[in-house]
Design an enzyme around this catalytic site. Structure first.
Site, PDB file in Angstrom:
ATOM      1  N   ASP A  28       0.833  -1.220   0.000  1.00  0.00           N
ATOM      2  CA  ASP A  28       0.000   0.000   0.000  1.00  0.00           C
ATOM      3  C   ASP A  28       0.859   1.258   0.000  1.00  0.00           C
ATOM      4  OD1 ASP A  28      -2.882  -1.063   2.018  1.00  0.00           O
ATOM      5  OD2 ASP A  28      -2.092  -1.716   0.070  1.00  0.00           O
ATOM      6  N   ALA A  29       1.957   1.205   0.748  1.00  0.00           N
ATOM      7  CA  ALA A  29       2.852   2.377   0.814  1.00  0.00           C
ATOM      8  C   ALA A  29       3.426   2.665  -0.569  1.00  0.00           C
ATOM      9  CB  ALA A  29       3.964   2.131   1.815  1.00  0.00           C
ATOM     10  N   VAL A  30       3.753   1.595  -1.303  1.00  0.00           N
ATOM     11  CA  VAL A  30       4.293   1.770  -2.658  1.00  0.00           C
ATOM     12  C   VAL A  30       3.211   2.307  -3.590  1.00  0.00           C
ATOM     13  CG1 VAL A  30       5.170   0.524  -4.686  1.00  0.00           C
ATOM     14  CG2 VAL A  30       6.117   0.061  -2.403  1.00  0.00           C
ATOM     15  N   THR A  31       1.995   1.803  -3.458  1.00  0.00           N
ATOM     16  CA  THR A  31       0.892   2.286  -4.296  1.00  0.00           C
ATOM     17  C   THR A  31       0.677   3.780  -4.092  1.00  0.00           C
ATOM     18  OG1 THR A  31      -0.196   0.125  -4.102  1.00  0.00           O
ATOM     19  CG2 THR A  31      -1.561   1.968  -4.837  1.00  0.00           C
ATOM     20  N   ASP A  68       3.822  -2.791  -6.751  1.00  0.00           N
ATOM     21  CA  ASP A  68       2.952  -2.951  -5.573  1.00  0.00           C
ATOM     22  C   ASP A  68       2.227  -4.299  -5.568  1.00  0.00           C
ATOM     23  OD1 ASP A  68       0.454  -0.487  -6.758  1.00  0.00           O
ATOM     24  OD2 ASP A  68       1.227  -2.339  -7.642  1.00  0.00           O
ATOM     25  N   ARG A  73       1.566  -9.912  -3.605  1.00  0.00           N
ATOM     26  CA  ARG A  73       1.506 -11.355  -3.848  1.00  0.00           C
ATOM     27  C   ARG A  73       2.602 -12.083  -3.078  1.00  0.00           C
ATOM     28  NH1 ARG A  73      -0.422  -9.143  -8.620  1.00  0.00           N
ATOM     29  NH2 ARG A  73       1.626  -8.763  -9.549  1.00  0.00           N
ATOM     30  N   ASP A  90      -4.828   4.498  -9.728  1.00  0.00           N
ATOM     31  CA  ASP A  90      -4.451   4.542 -11.153  1.00  0.00           C
ATOM     32  C   ASP A  90      -5.163   5.696 -11.845  1.00  0.00           C
ATOM     33  OD1 ASP A  90      -4.232   0.967 -11.896  1.00  0.00           O
ATOM     34  OD2 ASP A  90      -2.824   2.351 -10.970  1.00  0.00           O
TER      35      ASP A  90
HETATM   36  C1  LIG Z   1      13.026   8.486 -25.532  1.00  0.00           C
HETATM   37  C2  LIG Z   1      12.862   8.350 -24.052  1.00  0.00           C
HETATM   38  C3  LIG Z   1      11.706   9.036 -23.465  1.00  0.00           C
HETATM   39  C4  LIG Z   1      11.903   9.215 -21.986  1.00  0.00           C
HETATM   40  C5  LIG Z   1      10.633   9.001 -21.242  1.00  0.00           C
HETATM   41  C6  LIG Z   1      10.276   7.521 -21.102  1.00  0.00           C
HETATM   42  C7  LIG Z   1       8.885   7.420 -20.550  1.00  0.00           C
HETATM   43  C8  LIG Z   1       8.644   6.123 -19.859  1.00  0.00           C
HETATM   44  C9  LIG Z   1       8.097   5.120 -20.811  1.00  0.00           C
HETATM   45  C10 LIG Z   1       7.390   4.133 -20.337  1.00  0.00           C
HETATM   46  C11 LIG Z   1       7.120   4.027 -18.861  1.00  0.00           C
HETATM   47  C12 LIG Z   1       6.020   3.047 -18.586  1.00  0.00           C
HETATM   48  C13 LIG Z   1       5.142   3.582 -17.464  1.00  0.00           C
HETATM   49  C14 LIG Z   1       3.794   3.049 -17.505  1.00  0.00           C
HETATM   50  C15 LIG Z   1       3.769   1.545 -17.216  1.00  0.00           C
HETATM   51  C16 LIG Z   1       2.443   1.049 -17.498  1.00  0.00           C
HETATM   52  C17 LIG Z   1       1.547   1.247 -16.288  1.00  0.00           C
HETATM   53  C18 LIG Z   1       1.009  -0.012 -15.904  1.00  0.00           C
HETATM   54  O1  LIG Z   1      -0.134  -0.293 -16.035  1.00  0.00           O
HETATM   55  O2  LIG Z   1       1.970  -0.920 -15.458  1.00  0.00           O
HETATM   56  C19 LIG Z   1       1.717  -1.698 -14.408  1.00  0.00           C
HETATM   57  C20 LIG Z   1       0.730  -2.690 -14.746  1.00  0.00           C
HETATM   58  C21 LIG Z   1       0.486  -3.438 -13.465  1.00  0.00           C
HETATM   59  O3  LIG Z   1      -0.894  -3.253 -13.338  1.00  0.00           O
HETATM   60  P1  LIG Z   1      -1.728  -3.536 -11.996  1.00  0.00           P
HETATM   61  O4  LIG Z   1      -1.512  -2.472 -10.999  1.00  0.00           O
HETATM   62  O5  LIG Z   1      -3.132  -3.806 -12.457  1.00  0.00           O
HETATM   63  O6  LIG Z   1      -1.133  -4.920 -11.509  1.00  0.00           O
HETATM   64  P2  LIG Z   1      -0.410  -5.321 -10.166  1.00  0.00           P
HETATM   65  O7  LIG Z   1       0.680  -6.282 -10.519  1.00  0.00           O
HETATM   66  O8  LIG Z   1      -0.072  -4.142  -9.344  1.00  0.00           O
HETATM   67  O9  LIG Z   1      -1.540  -6.201  -9.419  1.00  0.00           O
HETATM   68  C22 LIG Z   1      -2.681  -5.556  -8.925  1.00  0.00           C
HETATM   69  C23 LIG Z   1      -3.208  -6.462  -7.845  1.00  0.00           C
HETATM   70  O10 LIG Z   1      -2.235  -6.587  -6.796  1.00  0.00           O
HETATM   71  C24 LIG Z   1      -2.865  -6.527  -5.540  1.00  0.00           C
HETATM   72  N1  LIG Z   1      -2.457  -5.315  -4.798  1.00  0.00           N
HETATM   73  C25 LIG Z   1      -1.936  -4.252  -5.478  1.00  0.00           C
HETATM   74  C26 LIG Z   1      -1.545  -3.144  -4.765  1.00  0.00           C
HETATM   75  C27 LIG Z   1      -1.710  -3.126  -3.352  1.00  0.00           C
HETATM   76  N2  LIG Z   1      -1.342  -2.041  -2.625  1.00  0.00           N
HETATM   77  N3  LIG Z   1      -2.242  -4.200  -2.706  1.00  0.00           N
HETATM   78  C28 LIG Z   1      -2.623  -5.300  -3.414  1.00  0.00           C
HETATM   79  O11 LIG Z   1      -3.146  -6.291  -2.822  1.00  0.00           O
HETATM   80  C29 LIG Z   1      -4.363  -6.525  -5.823  1.00  0.00           C
HETATM   81  O12 LIG Z   1      -4.819  -7.860  -5.879  1.00  0.00           O
HETATM   82  C30 LIG Z   1      -4.421  -5.884  -7.200  1.00  0.00           C
HETATM   83  O13 LIG Z   1      -5.583  -6.257  -7.921  1.00  0.00           O
HETATM   84  O14 LIG Z   1       0.852  -3.466 -15.844  1.00  0.00           O
HETATM   85  C31 LIG Z   1       2.027  -3.862 -16.380  1.00  0.00           C
HETATM   86  O15 LIG Z   1       2.988  -4.112 -15.689  1.00  0.00           O
HETATM   87  C32 LIG Z   1       1.975  -3.943 -17.869  1.00  0.00           C
HETATM   88  C33 LIG Z   1       3.355  -3.762 -18.477  1.00  0.00           C
HETATM   89  C34 LIG Z   1       3.876  -2.328 -18.362  1.00  0.00           C
HETATM   90  C35 LIG Z   1       5.057  -2.170 -19.319  1.00  0.00           C
HETATM   91  C36 LIG Z   1       5.904  -0.965 -19.029  1.00  0.00           C
HETATM   92  C37 LIG Z   1       7.145  -0.988 -19.928  1.00  0.00           C
HETATM   93  C38 LIG Z   1       8.154  -0.009 -19.407  1.00  0.00           C
HETATM   94  C39 LIG Z   1       9.460  -0.148 -20.154  1.00  0.00           C
HETATM   95  C40 LIG Z   1      10.448   0.708 -19.883  1.00  0.00           C
HETATM   96  C41 LIG Z   1      10.153   1.844 -18.961  1.00  0.00           C
HETATM   97  C42 LIG Z   1      11.420   2.547 -18.549  1.00  0.00           C
HETATM   98  C43 LIG Z   1      11.036   3.843 -17.883  1.00  0.00           C
HETATM   99  C44 LIG Z   1      12.119   4.277 -16.939  1.00  0.00           C
HETATM  100  C45 LIG Z   1      12.415   5.731 -17.097  1.00  0.00           C
HETATM  101  C46 LIG Z   1      12.989   6.091 -18.470  1.00  0.00           C
HETATM  102  C47 LIG Z   1      14.327   6.853 -18.325  1.00  0.00           C
HETATM  103  C48 LIG Z   1      14.702   7.598 -19.578  1.00  0.00           C
HETATM  104  O1  LIG Z   2      -6.633  -0.791 -18.699  1.00  0.00           O
HETATM  105  P1  LIG Z   2      -7.724   0.017 -18.051  1.00  0.00           P
HETATM  106  O2  LIG Z   2      -8.992  -0.790 -17.910  1.00  0.00           O
HETATM  107  O3  LIG Z   2      -7.942   1.386 -18.631  1.00  0.00           O
HETATM  108  O4  LIG Z   2      -7.238   0.298 -16.545  1.00  0.00           O
HETATM  109  C1  LIG Z   2      -7.080  -0.779 -15.659  1.00  0.00           C
HETATM  110  C2  LIG Z   2      -8.210  -0.739 -14.671  1.00  0.00           C
HETATM  111  O5  LIG Z   2      -9.411  -0.995 -15.375  1.00  0.00           O
HETATM  112  C3  LIG Z   2      -8.012  -1.812 -13.609  1.00  0.00           C
HETATM  113  O6  LIG Z   2      -9.016  -1.667 -12.636  1.00  0.00           O
HETATM  114  C4  LIG Z   2      -6.646  -1.676 -12.945  1.00  0.00           C
HETATM  115  O7  LIG Z   2      -6.464  -2.711 -12.008  1.00  0.00           O
HETATM  116  C5  LIG Z   2      -5.544  -1.739 -13.972  1.00  0.00           C
HETATM  117  O8  LIG Z   2      -4.297  -1.533 -13.327  1.00  0.00           O
HETATM  118  C6  LIG Z   2      -5.739  -0.640 -15.006  1.00  0.00           C
HETATM  119  O9  LIG Z   2      -5.676   0.599 -14.332  1.00  0.00           O
HETATM  120 MG   LIG Z   3      -2.697  -0.502 -11.121  1.00  0.00          MG
HETATM  121 MG   LIG Z   4      -0.348  -2.103  -9.280  1.00  0.00          MG
END
Ligand SMILES: CCCCCCCC/C=C\CCCCCCCC(=O)OC[C@H](COP(=O)(O)OP(=O)(O)OC[C@H]1O[C@@H](n2ccc(N)nc2=O)[C@H](O)[C@@H]1O)OC(=O)CCCCCCC/C=C\CCCCCCCC
Ligand SMILES: O=P([O-])([O-])O[C@@H]1[C@@H](O)[C@H](O)[C@@H](O)[C@H](O)[C@@H]1O
Ligand SMILES: [Mg+2]
Ligand SMILES: [Mg+2]
Length: 209
Positions: A28-31, A68, A73, A90
């Site tokens: 939660d802190a990370v979120t 987070d 998990r 989000d």
């Molecule tokens: C030319 C250069 C330009 C410079 C700028 C570059 C910009 C950066 C480019 C990209 C950055 C990408 C950022 C966006 C990422 C996408 C966002 C996203 O959706 O990713 C995360 C998600 C995870 O989704 P979700 O939150 O739904 O899943 P969780 O795993 O968290 O599970 C949720 C369940 O967990 C439980 N829970 C959660 C929280 C909590 N507090 N308690 C809980 O119990 C609960 O059950 C929840 O239901 O999805 C993904 O991961 C999809 C893939 C994303 C791919 C990103 C690719 C990035 C690649 C490179 C980025 C490098 C950037 C670094 C900086 C650049 C430096 C120049």
């Molecule tokens: O992809 P999308 O449906 O616009 O957005 C998603 C939400 O619907 C979902 O509730 C959340 O857990 C995902 O991390 C993402 O934010």
């Molecule tokens: Mg999310």
């Molecule tokens: Mg998340």
């Protein structure tokens, strides 16, 4: 497509998650911290014209959205509250990112470019939120709707990368065009989610009959 990287992201985040859990940091802190980081970066760096570093900082903080859940998990504390917190924050992050981009156009650009850019960013907020709401409402009714060409990961990665490269010299008009395309893709995604829910609802009705 980007969303399919979820598994890869989980594996990348696992060592970081373990280290943070070891020192007592909670999911939660990370979120919450990740969301604050996105909001601060989006509403300070982008409106002031720092597009590259703004996109990079936002991207870094946004990646905590994959951290987070991994922490939850691994700690066995994944559950409904966390799911609610994660999804709700989000929306706060998404709103800040596209508001920051709109503010950049209004404060740093002029004329038609400023108007078109701000309008495109606003359209991304409206239709992006509709995409997410459609999924949430569907799941509340017992259906699935995590489908479509413009899920959150796609919208954010594309918007952030283009914002970042505009910050290092690519013409600003490219960001206006890409934002408009993200908005159109979001509208299509809403349609895709409506179609899948209608199909599931019809099947459920037929089963009940
Ligand atoms: C030319 C250069 C330009 C410079 C700028 C570059 C910009 C950066 C480019 C990209 C950055 C990408 C950022 C966006 C990422 C996408 C966002 C996203 O959706 O990713 C995360 C998600 C995870 O989704 P979700 O939150 O739904 O899943 P969780 O795993 O968290 O599970 C949720 C369940 O967990 C439980 N829970 C959660 C929280 C909590 N507090 N308690 C809980 O119990 C609960 O059950 C929840 O239901 O999805 C993904 O991961 C999809 C893939 C994303 C791919 C990103 C690719 C990035 C690649 C490179 C980025 C490098 C950037 C670094 C900086 C650049 C430096 C120049
Ligand atoms: O992809 P999308 O449906 O616009 O957005 C998603 C939400 O619907 C979902 O509730 C959340 O857990 C995902 O991390 C993402 O934010
Ligand atoms: Mg999310
Ligand atoms: Mg998340």
């Amino acid at each position: 497509m980007i969303t399919s990287l979820r598994g890869v992201m989980g594996r990348v985040m696992t060592p970081i998650a373990r280290a943070l859990l070891k020192i007592g940091v909670t999911a939660d802190a990370v979120t919450i911290t990740g969301t604050i980081g996105v909001v601060v970066a989006a509403l300070t760096l982008l409106p002031s014209g720092h597009l590259f570093w703004g996109a990079a900082a936002i991207g870094l903080f946004a990646l905590s959205d994959a951290l987070d859940g991994t922490m939850a998990r691994l700690s066995g504390r994944s559950g409904p509250w966390g799911a609610f917190l994660d999804s709700t924050l989000d929306r706060v992050a998404d709103g800040a990112i596209f508001s920051g981009i709109a503010a950049y156009f209004l404060l740093q650009q002029e004329g038609t470019l400023a108007t078109a850019g701000a309008a495109s960013a606003a359209a991304c907020i409206v239709f992006g939120f509709t995409v997410s709401y459609a999924r949430a409402r569907a799941e509340g009714l017992g259906f699935q709707a995590a489908v479509g060409i413009a899920e959150r990961s796609e919208r954010l990665v594309i918007a952030l990368v283009v914002t970042g490269i505009v910050g290092i010299g690519v013409p600003v008009i490219s960001l206006v065009v890409v934002l408009a395309l993200i908005a159109v893709a979001s509208i299509i995604t809403v349609g895709q989610r409506m179609a899948t829910v209608r199909k599931q609802a019809a099947a459920a009705a037929a089963e009940a009959a």
